[in-house]
Structure formats: structure tokens, C-alpha cells
Design a protein around this motif. Sequence first.
Motif, PDB file in Angstrom:
ATOM      1  N   GLY A 133     -57.237 -50.031 -52.661  1.00 26.96           N
ATOM      2  CA  GLY A 133     -56.029 -48.534 -51.603  1.00 26.96           C
ATOM      3  C   GLY A 133     -56.780 -48.080 -50.481  1.00 26.96           C
ATOM      4  N   VAL A 134     -56.834 -49.514 -49.290  1.00 28.76           N
ATOM      5  CA  VAL A 134     -57.626 -49.819 -48.358  1.00 28.76           C
ATOM      6  C   VAL A 134     -56.535 -50.299 -47.573  1.00 28.76           C
ATOM      7  CG1 VAL A 134     -60.195 -48.748 -48.915  1.00 28.76           C
ATOM      8  CG2 VAL A 134     -59.416 -51.552 -48.601  1.00 28.76           C
ATOM      9  N   SER A 153     -61.036 -56.441 -43.917  1.00 28.49           N
ATOM     10  CA  SER A 153     -61.868 -57.674 -43.191  1.00 28.49           C
ATOM     11  C   SER A 153     -63.356 -56.778 -42.557  1.00 28.49           C
ATOM     12  CB  SER A 153     -60.852 -57.673 -41.813  1.00 28.49           C
ATOM     13  OG  SER A 153     -61.277 -58.282 -40.859  1.00 28.49           O
ATOM     14  N   ASN A 154     -63.233 -56.022 -41.970  1.00 29.50           N
ATOM     15  CA  ASN A 154     -64.688 -55.196 -42.056  1.00 29.50           C
ATOM     16  C   ASN A 154     -65.708 -55.651 -42.971  1.00 29.50           C
ATOM     17  OD1 ASN A 154     -64.311 -54.343 -39.317  1.00 29.50           O
ATOM     18  ND2 ASN A 154     -63.948 -52.169 -40.014  1.00 29.50           N
ATOM     19  N   GLY A 177     -71.869 -52.991 -41.978  1.00 24.72           N
ATOM     20  CA  GLY A 177     -72.716 -52.333 -41.275  1.00 24.72           C
ATOM     21  C   GLY A 177     -71.724 -51.297 -40.635  1.00 24.72           C
ATOM     22  N   LYS A 178     -70.149 -50.979 -40.783  1.00 24.45           N
ATOM     23  CA  LYS A 178     -69.557 -50.456 -39.853  1.00 24.45           C
ATOM     24  C   LYS A 178     -68.336 -49.819 -41.532  1.00 24.45           C
ATOM     25  CE  LYS A 178     -68.891 -52.623 -35.253  1.00 24.45           C
ATOM     26  NZ  LYS A 178     -67.155 -53.382 -34.859  1.00 24.45           N
ATOM     27  N   ALA A 226     -69.251 -46.837 -50.114  1.00 27.70           N
ATOM     28  CA  ALA A 226     -68.410 -46.484 -51.149  1.00 27.70           C
ATOM     29  C   ALA A 226     -67.244 -47.268 -50.949  1.00 27.70           C
ATOM     30  CB  ALA A 226     -68.265 -44.706 -50.977  1.00 27.70           C
ATOM     31  N   THR A 227     -66.837 -47.341 -49.454  1.00 25.74           N
ATOM     32  CA  THR A 227     -66.083 -47.995 -49.219  1.00 25.74           C
ATOM     33  C   THR A 227     -66.258 -49.149 -50.184  1.00 25.74           C
ATOM     34  OG1 THR A 227     -64.826 -46.737 -48.062  1.00 25.74           O
ATOM     35  CG2 THR A 227     -63.881 -48.978 -47.737  1.00 25.74           C
ATOM     36  N   VAL A 228     -67.747 -50.204 -49.052  1.00 24.90           N
ATOM     37  CA  VAL A 228     -67.736 -51.240 -49.643  1.00 24.90           C
ATOM     38  C   VAL A 228     -67.671 -51.778 -51.232  1.00 24.90           C
ATOM     39  CG1 VAL A 228     -69.833 -53.179 -49.674  1.00 24.90           C
ATOM     40  CG2 VAL A 228     -68.958 -51.535 -47.614  1.00 24.90           C
ATOM     41  N   GLU A 229     -68.145 -50.599 -51.691  1.00 29.02           N
ATOM     42  CA  GLU A 229     -68.441 -50.684 -53.199  1.00 29.02           C
ATOM     43  C   GLU A 229     -66.971 -50.863 -54.039  1.00 29.02           C
ATOM     44  OE1 GLU A 229     -70.449 -49.285 -57.392  1.00 29.02           O
ATOM     45  OE2 GLU A 229     -70.409 -47.794 -55.361  1.00 29.02           O
TER      46      GLU A 229
END
Length: 336
Positions: A14-15, A21-22, A28-29, A33-36
Motif C-alpha cells: 500500500g505504498v 526503493s527507499n 533511514g529515510k 512502520a513503513t519499513v516493516e
Amino acid sequence: MATVSVREVAARAGVSVGTVSNVLNRPGKVSPATVERVQTAISALGFVRNDAARRLRAGRSRSIGLVVLDVANPFFTDVACGAEDRAAEEGLTLLLGNSDENIDRESAYLDLFEEQRVHGVLISPLGEVGDRLMRLRARGTPTVPVDRQTAVHSFSSVAVDDVAGGHLAAEHLASIGRTRIAFVGGLQSIRQVADRLEGARQAVREHPNVSLEVISTESLSVLQGRFVGEQLRARDPVDRPDAVFAANDLLAIGVLQALSMLGDVRVPEDVALIGYDDIAFAAAAIVPLSSIHQPSALIGHTAVDLLLREAAGGDDFVHEQIEFQPELIVRESTAG
């Protein structure tokens, strides 16, 4: 099984594609929560990143190109092994090209490695390639000459002092009482051959009673050495040199084979013989061969170190010209 794309990972998490890519390249950017969430999507879909494509998009692969004069010469095999070991420590792979003492093949490998966007190029050049290497570097491919220095110190390089090596060989032959030395070497356009001959000439000039005959060959191979050895064996003994300095060990082994074939010319009693490179076969020859030792694996290892520093660069970067000193190894072929 179909390859999972970044777009599919983004849809599952959902991103945006940029956020995925980040997460992959600059986590680190992105919020934890989004990384997970993205990592969960990657695991669920079985996504595997395409590192080769990523590196090519970044403009550089994780490979180093190495062009050598003759891959059949164990000296260059050892150089390549040293370079490969050092490259592996940095997560790099080595691509090997054999110019086979052919200028067109050398140029073709340089073209190929540039097209492959290698991390850098190591080359033991056939002729003077400074201008070509300058163009490669200007287009973003760092280069390091190996077993050679360029005419101007505009590159880092690693080599052995071949003039000193040639002097060592001829001086050794003169020191054991030999007065008619033959230098057997390949094309004079090969800088290493020219330098070894120059060193031999310098040593001979220091001994007024010693002469130097130059015998050129088409290549630096065992077969060419055998051809020269057969010619020498056919000469009248009074016209035959009493010592041979071969520009590399392969030539020397060929000369030794031809001289020893019929048993009528003895090494070292009739003809003392010394080679160059100190390859493993030198010590194992039918008459163990004296030679000038070069630290072949160390040359390859050092070349990769220099290339990595060239690639890192910087405004205050200073090119390094590393020159090792050769070593005389005396064996039975000059011990009589």
C-alpha cells in the motif's frame, strides 16, 4: 515461477514504488512502520532484488576487467589469482581477457569492459596505451596498468623493475665466467621485453670481455624457445653462445628442451641458461631453471588495491606508481 516486481511489492504494502526503493536502498529515510510493512510484503511475495540491474542503473557493475598479455603464461595466471583474491574481499568479481599479444584483441577487450560498465580495468598492455586509458577514465572507468608503467605518471600502476631484472640475469651469467651471452626475447614493442634487454645490455657494458647477441622471437612461448634452441644446437660449438638469458621462463624451458633433446649440448656445462618470472615449472624442469623472480600474486593483489583507490578518487588524489624489485633465483641451469 514469475519474477516479482517492485511494483507488486508496492501494491501489496500500500505504498509507492519510490517508497519501496527507499526501503531497499535508503531505509533511514522511511518510517520504521513503513519499513516493516514493506518488508512483510517482500517476504510474502518472495521478492528478490536484481542487484545486477541496480548496479548498472547506478552506472557501475561489481566486476573488474583484467587484460593480460598471455593467459598461457603461468605468471599472468598467478597475477590474476592475486587480483581475484583481493577483489573477492571487496565483493567484486574478476573478468579475465587474454590479448594473446595481439593489439586488436587488447582493444576489443577494453571496448567490451567499458560496455559492461565494469568497476575498473586492470591491464598488462602490449604497447603504449596511455591515450586509450585516458579516454576510458574520462568516461568514468578507472584504470591501472599492471606489470607496466605508462610513459607519464598520470595513472596508478604496479610493476617490477625489469631493467634491474635484466641486469641481475646478465650479471649473474658474467659472474660465473660466461662471455658469449644470447638474449632470447619476443617483440621489442612489449615494454617488459625491451626493459629486460636494456638491463642485460647495461650489465654487459660493465664487462668488456662479455658480448651480447640478441635473438628475437615472434612470441614468448615454449614453442618459440624450442625453435631458437634448435637453431643454437645446430651451430658449430665455437659459434654457439655459452649462456642464454631468455625474456621469460616459457622461452627458457623451450630452449632447454631443444638443447637437451639429443644430449650433445649440456646445460649448464656447455650453455648456462636463465629465465624470467620464476614460474612453478622453472623449479620442476629437467634441469631446474635459474630465473628472475617476480612477486606475481602480490602484483595482482596490489593492482586491485590501487584500482579501488583510483575509483574512490577525490580532488586531492595522488596517483601511485609502485615498483617491486626482482630477485635472482639460482638453480642448476647456471650452477655448473
